[in-house]
Design a protein around this motif. Structure first.
Motif, PDB file in Angstrom:
ATOM      1  N   THR A 194       0.837  -1.189   0.000  1.00 48.35           N
ATOM      2  CA  THR A 194       0.000   0.000   0.000  1.00 48.35           C
ATOM      3  C   THR A 194       0.877   1.245   0.000  1.00 48.35           C
ATOM      4  OG1 THR A 194      -1.705  -1.174   1.240  1.00 48.35           O
ATOM      5  CG2 THR A 194      -1.812   1.219   1.282  1.00 48.35           C
ATOM      6  N   ASP A 195       0.461   2.234  -0.778  1.00 50.75           N
ATOM      7  CA  ASP A 195       1.137   3.526  -0.788  1.00 50.75           C
ATOM      8  C   ASP A 195       0.709   4.284   0.476  1.00 50.75           C
ATOM      9  OD1 ASP A 195       1.580   6.351  -1.172  1.00 50.75           O
ATOM     10  OD2 ASP A 195       1.959   5.920  -3.288  1.00 50.75           O
ATOM     11  N   ALA A 196       1.647   4.534   1.379  1.00 51.60           N
ATOM     12  CA  ALA A 196       1.333   5.151   2.664  1.00 51.60           C
ATOM     13  C   ALA A 196       0.764   6.554   2.499  1.00 51.60           C
ATOM     14  CB  ALA A 196       2.582   5.186   3.547  1.00 51.60           C
ATOM     15  N   VAL A 197       1.278   7.301   1.551  1.00 54.23           N
ATOM     16  CA  VAL A 197       0.795   8.666   1.318  1.00 54.23           C
ATOM     17  C   VAL A 197      -0.649   8.647   0.814  1.00 54.23           C
ATOM     18  CG1 VAL A 197       1.126  10.791   0.006  1.00 54.23           C
ATOM     19  CG2 VAL A 197       3.121   9.531   0.866  1.00 54.23           C
ATOM     20  N   ALA A 198      -0.918   7.761  -0.144  1.00 55.93           N
ATOM     21  CA  ALA A 198      -2.276   7.657  -0.699  1.00 55.93           C
ATOM     22  C   ALA A 198      -3.269   7.221   0.375  1.00 55.93           C
ATOM     23  CB  ALA A 198      -2.282   6.678  -1.874  1.00 55.93           C
ATOM     24  N   LEU A 199      -2.842   6.282   1.221  1.00 56.01           N
ATOM     25  CA  LEU A 199      -3.720   5.812   2.287  1.00 56.01           C
ATOM     26  C   LEU A 199      -3.997   6.930   3.290  1.00 56.01           C
ATOM     27  CD1 LEU A 199      -5.308   3.585   3.661  1.00 56.01           C
ATOM     28  CD2 LEU A 199      -3.203   2.801   4.741  1.00 56.01           C
ATOM     29  N   ALA A 200      -2.963   7.710   3.634  1.00 53.30           N
ATOM     30  CA  ALA A 200      -3.137   8.825   4.565  1.00 53.30           C
ATOM     31  C   ALA A 200      -4.122   9.849   3.999  1.00 53.30           C
ATOM     32  CB  ALA A 200      -1.796   9.478   4.862  1.00 53.30           C
ATOM     33  N   CYS A 211      -1.766  17.072  10.537  1.00 56.24           N
ATOM     34  CA  CYS A 211      -1.615  15.710  11.079  1.00 56.24           C
ATOM     35  C   CYS A 211      -1.149  14.705  10.028  1.00 56.24           C
ATOM     36  CB  CYS A 211      -2.937  15.216  11.658  1.00 56.24           C
ATOM     37  SG  CYS A 211      -3.578  16.207  13.011  1.00 56.24           S
ATOM     38  N   LYS A 212      -1.197  15.123   8.770  1.00 54.23           N
ATOM     39  CA  LYS A 212      -0.985  14.168   7.676  1.00 54.23           C
ATOM     40  C   LYS A 212       0.365  13.454   7.761  1.00 54.23           C
ATOM     41  CE  LYS A 212      -0.883  13.826   2.626  1.00 54.23           C
ATOM     42  NZ  LYS A 212      -1.021  14.559   1.351  1.00 54.23           N
ATOM     43  N   GLU A 213       1.429  14.200   8.019  1.00 55.14           N
ATOM     44  CA  GLU A 213       2.753  13.592   8.086  1.00 55.14           C
ATOM     45  C   GLU A 213       2.835  12.553   9.192  1.00 55.14           C
ATOM     46  OE1 GLU A 213       5.315  13.782   6.008  1.00 55.14           O
ATOM     47  OE2 GLU A 213       3.949  14.970   4.749  1.00 55.14           O
ATOM     48  N   HIS A 214       2.167  12.846  10.309  1.00 51.01           N
ATOM     49  CA  HIS A 214       2.168  11.895  11.423  1.00 51.01           C
ATOM     50  C   HIS A 214       1.414  10.619  11.049  1.00 51.01           C
ATOM     51  CE1 HIS A 214       2.551  10.442  15.457  1.00 51.01           C
ATOM     52  NE2 HIS A 214       1.250  10.448  15.676  1.00 51.01           N
ATOM     53  N   VAL A 215       0.298  10.767  10.341  1.00 53.24           N
ATOM     54  CA  VAL A 215      -0.471   9.593   9.895  1.00 53.24           C
ATOM     55  C   VAL A 215       0.370   8.750   8.940  1.00 53.24           C
ATOM     56  CG1 VAL A 215      -2.502   8.819   8.617  1.00 53.24           C
ATOM     57  CG2 VAL A 215      -2.693  10.711  10.226  1.00 53.24           C
ATOM     58  N   VAL A 243       1.439   4.829   9.471  1.00 51.90           N
ATOM     59  CA  VAL A 243       1.165   3.787   8.477  1.00 51.90           C
ATOM     60  C   VAL A 243       2.464   3.064   8.103  1.00 51.90           C
ATOM     61  CG1 VAL A 243       0.431   3.360   6.095  1.00 51.90           C
ATOM     62  CG2 VAL A 243      -0.892   4.906   7.551  1.00 51.90           C
ATOM     63  N   GLN A 244       3.528   3.821   7.936  1.00 51.19           N
ATOM     64  CA  GLN A 244       4.814   3.214   7.585  1.00 51.19           C
ATOM     65  C   GLN A 244       5.344   2.328   8.698  1.00 51.19           C
ATOM     66  OE1 GLN A 244       6.932   6.827   6.631  1.00 51.19           O
ATOM     67  NE2 GLN A 244       6.532   6.636   4.413  1.00 51.19           N
ATOM     68  N   ARG A 245       5.145   2.756   9.939  1.00 44.85           N
ATOM     69  CA  ARG A 245       5.558   1.923  11.080  1.00 44.85           C
ATOM     70  C   ARG A 245       4.768   0.620  11.114  1.00 44.85           C
ATOM     71  NH1 ARG A 245       5.274   4.840  16.651  1.00 44.85           N
ATOM     72  NH2 ARG A 245       5.656   2.695  17.286  1.00 44.85           N
ATOM     73  N   LEU A 246       3.472   0.717  10.824  1.00 42.57           N
ATOM     74  CA  LEU A 246       2.634  -0.481  10.789  1.00 42.57           C
ATOM     75  C   LEU A 246       3.101  -1.429   9.684  1.00 42.57           C
ATOM     76  CD1 LEU A 246       0.165  -2.093  11.716  1.00 42.57           C
ATOM     77  CD2 LEU A 246      -1.239  -0.700  10.201  1.00 42.57           C
ATOM     78  N   GLN A 247       3.436  -0.877   8.533  1.00 42.98           N
ATOM     79  CA  GLN A 247       3.935  -1.700   7.430  1.00 42.98           C
ATOM     80  C   GLN A 247       5.233  -2.416   7.821  1.00 42.98           C
ATOM     81  OE1 GLN A 247       4.111   1.406   4.439  1.00 42.98           O
ATOM     82  NE2 GLN A 247       2.308   0.595   3.377  1.00 42.98           N
ATOM     83  N   GLU A 248       6.122  -1.693   8.500  1.00 43.72           N
ATOM     84  CA  GLU A 248       7.381  -2.301   8.948  1.00 43.72           C
ATOM     85  C   GLU A 248       7.113  -3.429   9.933  1.00 43.72           C
ATOM     86  OE1 GLU A 248       9.580   0.901  10.601  1.00 43.72           O
ATOM     87  OE2 GLU A 248       9.872   1.928   8.670  1.00 43.72           O
ATOM     88  N   LYS A 249       6.171  -3.200  10.844  1.00 50.21           N
ATOM     89  CA  LYS A 249       5.848  -4.211  11.854  1.00 50.21           C
ATOM     90  C   LYS A 249       5.293  -5.469  11.193  1.00 50.21           C
ATOM     91  CE  LYS A 249       5.357  -5.424  16.205  1.00 50.21           C
ATOM     92  NZ  LYS A 249       6.528  -5.613  17.084  1.00 50.21           N
ATOM     93  N   LEU A 250       4.381  -5.275  10.243  1.00 48.46           N
ATOM     94  CA  LEU A 250       3.777  -6.420   9.561  1.00 48.46           C
ATOM     95  C   LEU A 250       4.785  -7.160   8.690  1.00 48.46           C
ATOM     96  CD1 LEU A 250       0.344  -4.861   8.532  1.00 48.46           C
ATOM     97  CD2 LEU A 250       0.749  -6.560  10.305  1.00 48.46           C
TER      98      LEU A 250
END
Length: 377
Positions: free
Chosen positions: A1-7, A21-25, A29-36
């Motif tokens: 998933t494109d993190a920017v598009a999802l945000a 808030c966008k940059e934080h979101v 999302v990127q942290r979640l992707q790394e975790k998964l």
């Protein structure tokens, strides 16, 4: 998933997510992707063996972080333990009979509820062991209980065929849920806390409005006692397991039957959703567990290898691992996608009736009637 598009998609649908808030979101999302995406090829190893009580255990449960856990027992007490050291922190005493059902008020974890065969439920402070309230009103043994996620209510289910909702702050009964014709042995709040389900030996599951105590739906279809019932995370589905050897999927809003998940040759003893609600796991007295796709209703994996009935099944938080507890004295760790057994957790000398992951998924707890084991990554 494109993190920017999802945000950006999240931002469009949620007015509270402003441009600032966008940059934080995106970061989240990127942290979640790394975790998964993290590889999990490490093995669990035995860390601690605790002989917790003088009489058999009834249940074990983690707090959200996994830093504490509790054990209930036939010795009429609940004990609070430090996970890292295995040290007993305090004993919660006061019940006049078996402490059968126990729970933390996760995610806060500052309170503990204990349900007993003495017909009462007690609310305790996790830190001090002080008893805040004793909830009286049931006319028979309390065998299941649950906090809502908002930590404002605790629900108790009893052999007297009723469930009750209690106000945690005031220590008062809010409502009695009456309508079943046999014992209530399972109950669960949905995520938003406005609905609760009760499963009974009368072969039905009831859906209740928490605010009014009104029965909204009766889920009729099973031909045996209910063993387990649970909402998925977004509150749209309910899964039920029964002694009739089947698992059923229901629409939580309308109470209509969606599908029957069959395949087991003996009673289903436990069912659960993964955290995303995409998969369902079932545990059976036939010695196997199964994984079903919640959307297609198809069986995607058979977990076979135990030499006795499986009484408990659960997903890790990431949803890619499944833990099972069996009467063959072992717990097993499985790949949720393939059904491949990754590890056999051995050492118990009696049947294992309970098992759980902590929130991070790097600690496992297993319990038989006399002993609690910890397995760490």
């Amino acid at each position: 998933t494109d993190a920017v598009a999802l945000a950006e998609e999240i931002q469009k649908g949620e007015p509270l997510i402003t441009a600032s808030c966008k940059e934080h979101v995106i970061h989240l999302v990127q942290r979640l992707q790394e975790k998964l995406g993290e590889k999990e090829d490490r093995q669990f190893c035995l860390f601690k063996v605790l002989r917790a009580h003088i009489l058999p255990l009834t249940n074990v449960a983690f707090n959200k972080s996994g830093s504490r856990f509790i054990t209930g027992s036939y010795d009429r007490t609940c004990k609070v333990w430090d996970t890292a050291s295995g040290e007993e922190l305090r004993t919660l005493e006061g019940h006049g009979n078996v402490v059968y059902a126990i729970a933390f008020n996760n995610p806060y974890s500052d309170k503990i509820a204990t349900g007993s065969f003495d017909k009462t439920c007690r609310l305790w402070s996790t830190e001090t062991g002080k008893c805040y309230h004793t909830f009286r009103g049931h006319s028979a043994e309390i065998v299941c209980l649950s906090f809502n996620l908002q930590s404002t209510l605790v629900a108790t289910g009893s052999m007297d065929t009723t469930a009750k909702l209690w106000d945690i702050e005031k220590g008062e009964e809010i409502v009695t849920l009456s309508g079943h014709s046999a014992e209530i042995i399972a109950l669960s709040f949905n995520t938003t806390g406005d609905r609760i389900i009760t499963g009974s030996f009368d072969h039905t599951v009831a859906v209740w409005d928490v605010g009014t105590g009104r029965m909204l739906h009766t889920l009729i279809g099973h031909r045996g006692e209910i063993s387990s019932a649970q909402f998925n995370w977004d509150c749209s589905l309910i899964v039920t397991g029964s002694m009739d050897k089947t698992c059923m999927l229901w629409n939580a809003m309308t109470g209509t039957h969606i599908a029957t998940l069959s395949g087991h040759s003996d009673e289903i003893l436990d069912v659960c959703f993964d955290y995303a609600g995409q998969r369902i796991a079932t545990a059976s007295a036939d010695g196997s567990a199964r994984v079903y796709n919640a959307e297609t209703k198809k069986c995607i994996a058979k977990l076979e290898g135990h030499g006795g009935e499986i009484s408990k099944v659960c997903f890790n938080p990431k949803g890619n691992r499944i833990l099972t507890a069996s009467s063959d004295k072992t717990a097993r760790l499985w790949d949720a996608a393939t059904g491949h057994c990754l590890q056999v957790l051995e050492g118990h000398t009696d049947e294992i009736f309970s098992c759980a992951f902590n929130y991070k998924g790097d600690i496992i707890i297993t319990g038989n009637k006399d002993i609690t084991f910890f397995f760490f990554f």
